[in-house]
Design a protein around this motif. Structure first.
Motif, PDB file in Angstrom:
ATOM      1  N   GLN A 107      -3.906   7.324  -1.553  1.00  0.00           N
ATOM      2  CA  GLN A 107      -5.141   6.854  -1.082  1.00  0.00           C
ATOM      3  C   GLN A 107      -5.947   5.893  -2.023  1.00  0.00           C
ATOM      4  OE1 GLN A 107      -8.024   9.968   0.586  1.00  0.00           O
ATOM      5  NE2 GLN A 107      -6.569  11.165  -0.447  1.00  0.00           N
ATOM      6  N   VAL A 108      -5.508   5.930  -3.213  1.00  0.00           N
ATOM      7  CA  VAL A 108      -6.369   4.842  -4.092  1.00  0.00           C
ATOM      8  C   VAL A 108      -5.142   4.534  -5.159  1.00  0.00           C
ATOM      9  CG1 VAL A 108      -7.133   7.124  -5.120  1.00  0.00           C
ATOM     10  CG2 VAL A 108      -8.193   4.887  -5.733  1.00  0.00           C
ATOM     11  N   TYR A 109      -5.343   3.454  -5.512  1.00  0.00           N
ATOM     12  CA  TYR A 109      -4.580   2.921  -6.774  1.00  0.00           C
ATOM     13  C   TYR A 109      -5.091   3.149  -8.095  1.00  0.00           C
ATOM     14  CZ  TYR A 109      -2.206   0.068  -9.893  1.00  0.00           C
ATOM     15  OH  TYR A 109      -1.569  -0.352 -11.249  1.00  0.00           O
ATOM     16  N   ILE A 110      -4.264   3.893  -8.659  1.00  0.00           N
ATOM     17  CA  ILE A 110      -4.359   4.357 -10.252  1.00  0.00           C
ATOM     18  C   ILE A 110      -3.230   4.016 -10.645  1.00  0.00           C
ATOM     19  CG2 ILE A 110      -4.895   6.196 -11.593  1.00  0.00           C
ATOM     20  CD1 ILE A 110      -6.649   7.450  -9.580  1.00  0.00           C
ATOM     21  N   SER A 122      -1.072   1.869   8.942  1.00  0.00           N
ATOM     22  CA  SER A 122      -1.602   2.670   7.612  1.00  0.00           C
ATOM     23  C   SER A 122      -1.004   1.997   6.562  1.00  0.00           C
ATOM     24  CB  SER A 122      -1.329   4.274   7.700  1.00  0.00           C
ATOM     25  OG  SER A 122      -2.142   4.797   8.816  1.00  0.00           O
ATOM     26  N   THR A 123       0.291   1.775   6.605  1.00  0.00           N
ATOM     27  CA  THR A 123       1.001   0.962   5.499  1.00  0.00           C
ATOM     28  C   THR A 123       0.448  -0.241   5.345  1.00  0.00           C
ATOM     29  OG1 THR A 123       2.827   2.018   6.615  1.00  0.00           O
ATOM     30  CG2 THR A 123       3.496   0.160   5.054  1.00  0.00           C
ATOM     31  N   LEU A 124       0.137  -1.042   6.266  1.00  0.00           N
ATOM     32  CA  LEU A 124      -0.660  -2.359   6.187  1.00  0.00           C
ATOM     33  C   LEU A 124      -1.873  -2.122   5.196  1.00  0.00           C
ATOM     34  CD1 LEU A 124      -0.164  -5.286   7.126  1.00  0.00           C
ATOM     35  CD2 LEU A 124      -1.845  -4.606   9.033  1.00  0.00           C
ATOM     36  N   LEU A 125      -2.509  -1.186   5.474  1.00  0.00           N
ATOM     37  CA  LEU A 125      -3.817  -0.992   4.764  1.00  0.00           C
ATOM     38  C   LEU A 125      -3.625  -0.624   3.170  1.00  0.00           C
ATOM     39  CD1 LEU A 125      -6.265   1.076   6.867  1.00  0.00           C
ATOM     40  CD2 LEU A 125      -6.108  -1.126   6.414  1.00  0.00           C
ATOM     41  N   ARG A 126      -2.383   0.159   2.917  1.00  0.00           N
ATOM     42  CA  ARG A 126      -1.657   0.470   1.657  1.00  0.00           C
ATOM     43  C   ARG A 126      -1.559  -0.727   1.028  1.00  0.00           C
ATOM     44  NH1 ARG A 126       1.351   5.586   3.059  1.00  0.00           N
ATOM     45  NH2 ARG A 126      -0.242   7.123   3.549  1.00  0.00           N
ATOM     46  N   LEU A 127      -0.998  -1.698   1.567  1.00  0.00           N
ATOM     47  CA  LEU A 127      -0.509  -2.898   1.148  1.00  0.00           C
ATOM     48  C   LEU A 127      -1.762  -3.714   0.514  1.00  0.00           C
ATOM     49  CD1 LEU A 127       2.216  -4.388   3.387  1.00  0.00           C
ATOM     50  CD2 LEU A 127       2.647  -4.204   0.984  1.00  0.00           C
ATOM     51  N   LEU A 128      -2.657  -3.619   1.452  1.00  0.00           N
ATOM     52  CA  LEU A 128      -3.872  -4.474   1.219  1.00  0.00           C
ATOM     53  C   LEU A 128      -4.758  -3.868  -0.031  1.00  0.00           C
ATOM     54  CD1 LEU A 128      -5.451  -5.112   4.777  1.00  0.00           C
ATOM     55  CD2 LEU A 128      -4.581  -6.722   2.993  1.00  0.00           C
ATOM     56  N   ALA A 129      -4.547  -2.648   0.041  1.00  0.00           N
ATOM     57  CA  ALA A 129      -5.355  -1.999  -1.288  1.00  0.00           C
ATOM     58  C   ALA A 129      -4.245  -1.800  -2.653  1.00  0.00           C
ATOM     59  CB  ALA A 129      -5.473  -0.413  -0.773  1.00  0.00           C
ATOM     60  N   GLY A 130      -3.407  -2.338  -2.310  1.00  0.00           N
ATOM     61  CA  GLY A 130      -2.448  -2.309  -3.534  1.00  0.00           C
ATOM     62  C   GLY A 130      -1.801  -1.360  -4.077  1.00  0.00           C
ATOM     63  N   ILE A 131      -1.934  -0.513  -3.145  1.00  0.00           N
ATOM     64  CA  ILE A 131      -1.278   1.079  -3.518  1.00  0.00           C
ATOM     65  C   ILE A 131       0.306   0.747  -3.408  1.00  0.00           C
ATOM     66  CG2 ILE A 131      -0.833   3.141  -2.493  1.00  0.00           C
ATOM     67  CD1 ILE A 131      -3.908   3.096  -1.559  1.00  0.00           C
ATOM     68  N   ILE A 132       1.095   0.278  -2.518  1.00  0.00           N
ATOM     69  CA  ILE A 132       2.417  -0.224  -2.683  1.00  0.00           C
ATOM     70  C   ILE A 132       2.616  -1.500  -2.529  1.00  0.00           C
ATOM     71  CG2 ILE A 132       2.790   1.947  -1.377  1.00  0.00           C
ATOM     72  CD1 ILE A 132       3.177   0.351   1.227  1.00  0.00           C
ATOM     73  N   ASP A 133       3.913  -1.934  -3.052  1.00  0.00           N
ATOM     74  CA  ASP A 133       4.326  -3.250  -3.112  1.00  0.00           C
ATOM     75  C   ASP A 133       5.107  -3.807  -2.118  1.00  0.00           C
ATOM     76  OD1 ASP A 133       3.119  -4.607  -5.432  1.00  0.00           O
ATOM     77  OD2 ASP A 133       4.891  -3.886  -6.708  1.00  0.00           O
ATOM     78  N   PRO A 134       5.101  -4.810  -1.418  1.00  0.00           N
ATOM     79  CA  PRO A 134       6.350  -5.161  -0.294  1.00  0.00           C
ATOM     80  C   PRO A 134       7.464  -5.094  -0.705  1.00  0.00           C
ATOM     81  CG  PRO A 134       4.883  -7.114  -0.927  1.00  0.00           C
ATOM     82  CD  PRO A 134       4.176  -5.768  -1.704  1.00  0.00           C
TER      83      PRO A 134
END
Lengths: 254, 242
Positions: A93-96, B62-74
């Protein structure tokens, strides 16, 4: 630097929250921080001192010192190795920065250790040990053990999400290490070949150091401690590198 | 909540260039198979705009949003972030069962990037927004799921990132609270910050978005103004159904 401060305060906040959670869960509340370790230690006291009559003249202090130190190590390693997998929900959910998770786990284990360690010191003094000058090295021993745990915890926390089977290996490995770490027997009575093998486990030397310092009033083996510090720092470097390298991959594999 | 200056309007916030993301799935003892959730997506997000994302379930929104949030790298391509903080407006970030609503608000706010001081300063607003009465100072494990979502929503609202990523979170709590959160989201979209809104409801896109992106099978099918993308999307849907 600002970020570092932020995440450090997050680690402290979360660890305190974990402690509070444990206290609020049962009816006895805060008392559990004291009762639980006392129960834990009584079990081993019963088995190894009363039933098997092991240990030298200082046997109760000898056993308790080993147990307290070991319990801190095993709790910290178990929780930190699991820390990234256990926080899937959060990580998605959040980057930490992922280094926060093993640090949190080790910090909560450390807070609990401090409570128990103070009890241990109280017990030793009440049972007639007079604090000697060598006790000054206790904070150093604690710091070194903390560094050792952090380095191992960081590496394992990266491995477990990718290789979930590691969890079982770690759990059983810790049991094996516990029996071989000299918590309830004196390593020095073992044969030389066995001894060299046993000393590969850094906790053997660390537990021995605490005992020398606290029970025998002797300074610890500085060369051994330097070796532990240097190898821990190297391992920590590897662990931090892995955490940074896979920082934004965990949400995909978990 | 209104400290986002309008001078940034029209400037790039985040851009995605030929981005692809693979999840690896276990398929056998040591074998893993890659599943490409996003195959080739490129678009720009500008400051101040509200960008809608539309597409069926499981096309990688949802994967797209995670990319934008920086939670995952492409795994392929790149995500260029022009110095913005983007975060998912997610509910119940890291709630701890035996802590009170107030204590959880501090922890959750810190996880969303706020300093503890900032959370404490906004505490009265967070409490008023969540509107939980005396439950605010009771442990979260006695909350109903609706109450938990309200607390989560109010912390998330005050976390105040530059880019808000919304993933269909509007069905939260009772009617009254749902209206309140809908109003907040409306306000966010109107404000000078960027919003990315993932939703299945065309009505909502029509009401809130400046632009729309249609994702199909991990690729961008069409980008453009809301009406033209929506009509083509509906048309495509009708056709595949019949």
């Amino acid at each position: 630097m600002n970020k570092f401060r932020h995440y450090f305060s997050l680690v402290m906040q979360k660890s305190a929250a974990d402690l509070l959670t444990e206290a609020r869960r049962g009816y006895l509340g805060v008392l559990w921080w004291i009762i639980e370790p006392i129960i834990y230690m009584s079990v081993f006291y019963l088995i190894f001192v009363v039933v098997f009559d092991r240990g030298g003249e200082d046997r109760v202090g000898f056993l308790l010192t080993g147990l307290v130190v070991w319990k801190w190590f095993s709790a910290a390693i178990l929780q930190s190795s699991n820390s990234i997998s256990a926080n899937v929900g959060l990580i998605r959910q959040v980057y930490i920065p992922k280094i926060v998770f093993p640090s949190m786990a080790i910090m909560s284990a450390t807070m609990k250790f401090f409570i128990v360690f103070i009890l241990l010191v109280g017990f030793l003094v009440l049972s007639g040990k007079t604090p000697s000058i060598s006790w000054l090295s206790i904070p150093l021993l604690i710091s070194i053990q903390w560094l050792l745990m952090l380095s191992i915890g960081c590496i394992l926390s990266v491995l477990v999400p990718f290789l979930p089977d590691m969890k079982l290996i770690i759990e059983n490995g810790l049991i094996l290490m516990f029996f071989l770490s000299g918590v309830f027997f004196d390593i020095s009575v073992a044969s030389p070949e066995v001894k060299t093998f046993l000393y590969l486990n850094p906790m053997v030397g660390i537990i021995e150091s605490y005992r020398n310092v606290m029970l025998n009033g002797v300074w610890p083996d500085w060369i051994f401690l330097s070796v532990v510090v240097v190898s821990s720092l190297l391992a920590l470097l590897v662990g931090v590198y892995m955490l940074v390298r896979y920082d934004r991959q965990f949400a995909k594999v978990l | 909540m209104n400290n986002h200056e309008s001078t940034n309007e029209g400037r790039l916030a985040i851009s995605l260039k030929n981005v692809a993301v693979a999840y690896s799935q276990k398929s056998g003892l040591f074998r893993r198979k890659d599943y490409w959730a996003i195959k080739d997506v490129s678009f720009d997000l500008f400051h101040g705009e509200t960008l809608g994302v539309i597409g069926r379930n499981g096309v990688g929104k949802s994967t797209l949003l995670r990319l934008l949030a920086g939670i995952i790298d492409p795994d392929k391509g790149e995500v260029l972030n022009y110095g913005v903080v983007a975060s998912l407006l997610s509910l119940q970030v890291g709630f701890v069962q035996y802590l009170t609503g107030r204590e959880n608000a501090i922890l959750s706010g810190m996880m969303l990037g706020l300093a503890k001081q900032q959370v404490l300063m906004n505490m009265n607003d967070i409490r008023d927004y969540a509107d939980l009465g005396e439950f605010f100072d009771q442990p979260v494990h006695v909350y109903s799921s609706g109450m938990r979502a309200r607390l989560g929503m109010s912390v998330a609202v005050y976390a105040n990132p530059d880019v808000v990523l919304l993933d269909e979170v509007l069905g939260v709590g009772d009617v009254e609270f749902r209206e309140k959160s809908a109003a907040t989201i409306h306000e966010m979209c109107q404000s000078n910050r960027s919003v990315v809104l993932v939703s299945h409801q065309p009505a909502m896109h029509k009401k809130l978005c400046d632009r729309l992106i249609w994702i199909e099978d991990g690729c961008v099918r069409k980008t453009g103004d809301v009406d033209s993308v929506l009509s083509e999307y509906m048309h495509y849907f009708e056709k595949t159904r019949s």
